[in-house]
Design an enzyme around this catalytic site. Structure first.
Site, PDB file in Angstrom:
ATOM      1  N   SER A  65       0.798  -1.238   0.000  1.00 34.97           N
ATOM      2  CA  SER A  65       0.000   0.000   0.000  1.00 34.97           C
ATOM      3  C   SER A  65       0.830   1.287   0.000  1.00 34.97           C
ATOM      4  O   SER A  65       0.272   2.361  -0.238  1.00 34.97           O
ATOM      5  CB  SER A  65      -0.937   0.017   1.198  1.00 34.97           C
ATOM      6  N   LYS A  68       0.545   3.322  -3.007  1.00 29.26           N
ATOM      7  CA  LYS A  68      -0.654   4.145  -3.268  1.00 29.26           C
ATOM      8  C   LYS A  68      -0.342   5.638  -3.235  1.00 29.26           C
ATOM      9  O   LYS A  68      -0.975   6.436  -3.928  1.00 29.26           O
ATOM     10  CB  LYS A  68      -1.746   3.826  -2.225  1.00 29.26           C
ATOM     11  N   TYR A 193      -1.946  -2.707 -10.840  1.00 29.01           N
ATOM     12  CA  TYR A 193      -2.016  -2.520  -9.379  1.00 29.01           C
ATOM     13  C   TYR A 193      -1.146  -3.547  -8.640  1.00 29.01           C
ATOM     14  O   TYR A 193      -0.398  -3.199  -7.721  1.00 29.01           O
ATOM     15  CB  TYR A 193      -3.482  -2.631  -8.932  1.00 29.01           C
ATOM     16  N   VAL A 263       1.089  -3.913   3.829  1.00 30.92           N
ATOM     17  CA  VAL A 263       0.970  -5.213   4.503  1.00 30.92           C
ATOM     18  C   VAL A 263       2.229  -6.065   4.429  1.00 30.92           C
ATOM     19  O   VAL A 263       2.320  -7.100   5.091  1.00 30.92           O
ATOM     20  CB  VAL A 263      -0.200  -6.086   3.991  1.00 30.92           C
TER      21      VAL A 263
END
Ligand code: DON
Length: 309
Positions: A65, A68, A193, A263
């Site tokens: 993440s 992002k 992604y 994570v």
């Protein structure tokens, strides 16, 4: 005061590492579960070019993440805030990072912010390029500029592991596509992604990315303005309000710096005007943030008064 002493940093890392038994390595992406829960490494990069580290600095991990914030910076540069915030909101959710619930309950399936999976997938759907390969290259080139390293890559094994098991993220995409919030091919969005999430860095390289955000978008090592100050400002604000998911409020109180977790166990910190921090500690807490990494940041905050508040 700044942490410019490798020995003190090592002592804090060892203290935090003792708590690794309380955390758990992520296993919902099968390839991530190979990591050892008691690994903990940290680097702190300063604008003057010096850097202090502790633990195994060469150990690489995937951004998950943390990526992002990087894709958000790219789309803000390419489209401007108005077009980006037409697709994705600015508010924290209080729900887990992969929750679908707010997409269901809002009138249009517009994700609440770009740090939850739905919002990040909407951002990825906006990345420029005519194929998945071009889009991934575009992201990678930006990471190379941020880290000042030409050899950055992504971990194929982790990318494939997530791509083949990511049913919930696919559902988020289809939900948003149904409401016209995202366009394009869902499999292509998922490919880009999962590859952006699998970009691998060590904690020194991550600290350098954090430093660019801390320095308002300027890479102090090259003196290049890698992104406009306004883009860095928006990204840092999201790091404060949503960067640690539904534990962002507690993080702001306990540590008080813009930060983004993944994570894999990575945490990127950006202390405005002062330093970039890169941490890798794969033992996670129940929210999905690095348990040992959070403990280490708390120790650093207590000792060096990092909080902006
Ligand atoms: O989409 C996912 O579930 C992962 N690739 C990234 C999630 C993540 O890192 C959440 N972090 N705390």
């Amino acid at each position: 005061m700044a942490c410019r002493d490798g020995q003190t940093l090592s002592a804090l890392v060892e203290k935090a590492r003792k708590l690794s038994f309380e955390g758990k390595v992520a296993n919902y992406i099968p390839a991530l579960q190979k990591e050892s829960p008691d690994h903990l490494s940290c680097a702190i990069a300063y604008p003057e070019g010096d850097c202090f580290s502790a633990g195994d600095i060469n150990k690489k991990f995937t951004l998950q993440s943390i990526s992002k914030i990087i894709t958000l910076a790219l789309v803000l540069m390419d489209y401007g805030p108005e077009r980006v915030f037409h697709r994705v909101g600015m508010e924290p959710t209080g729900d887990p990072f992969n929750s679908i619930i707010k997409l269901e309950t809002s009138s249009k399936a517009k994700p609440l912010n770009p740090m939850i999976n739905a919002g990040a997938l909407a951002v990825t759907s906006m990345i420029k390029g005519s194929s998945a390969e071009e889009k991934v290259d575009y992201i990678m080139n930006f990471v190379k500029k941020l880290t000042n390293e030409p050899e950055i890559d992504y971990c194929e094994e982790v990318a494939i592991s997530e791509f083949t098991t990511s049913f919930l993220n696919r559902s988020l995409c289809f939900y948003m596509k149904g409401d016209g919030v995202i366009h394009g091919n869902v499999e292509e969005i998922m490919e880009v992604y999962t590859k952006q999430c699998a970009i691998r860095l060590n904690c020194l390289q991550l600290a350098r990315v954090g430093l660019v955000f801390a320095m308002d978008g300027r890479n102090p090592l090259t003196d290049e303005q890698v992104m406009p100050k306004e883009v860095a400002r928006i990204c840092k604000t999201f790091m404060v309000t949503c960067g640690m998911y539904n534990a962002s409020g507690e993080f702001a109180i306990r540590i008080g710096i813009p930060a983004k977790s993944g994570v894999s166990g990575g945490i990127m910190g950006s202390v405005p005007g002062r330093m970039g921090i890169g941490i890798f500690g794969p033992a996670l807490n129940e929210v999905g943030n690095s348990h040992t990494g959070l403990k280490l940041l708390e120790l650093l905050q207590e000792k060096y008064d990092l909080s902006m508040f």
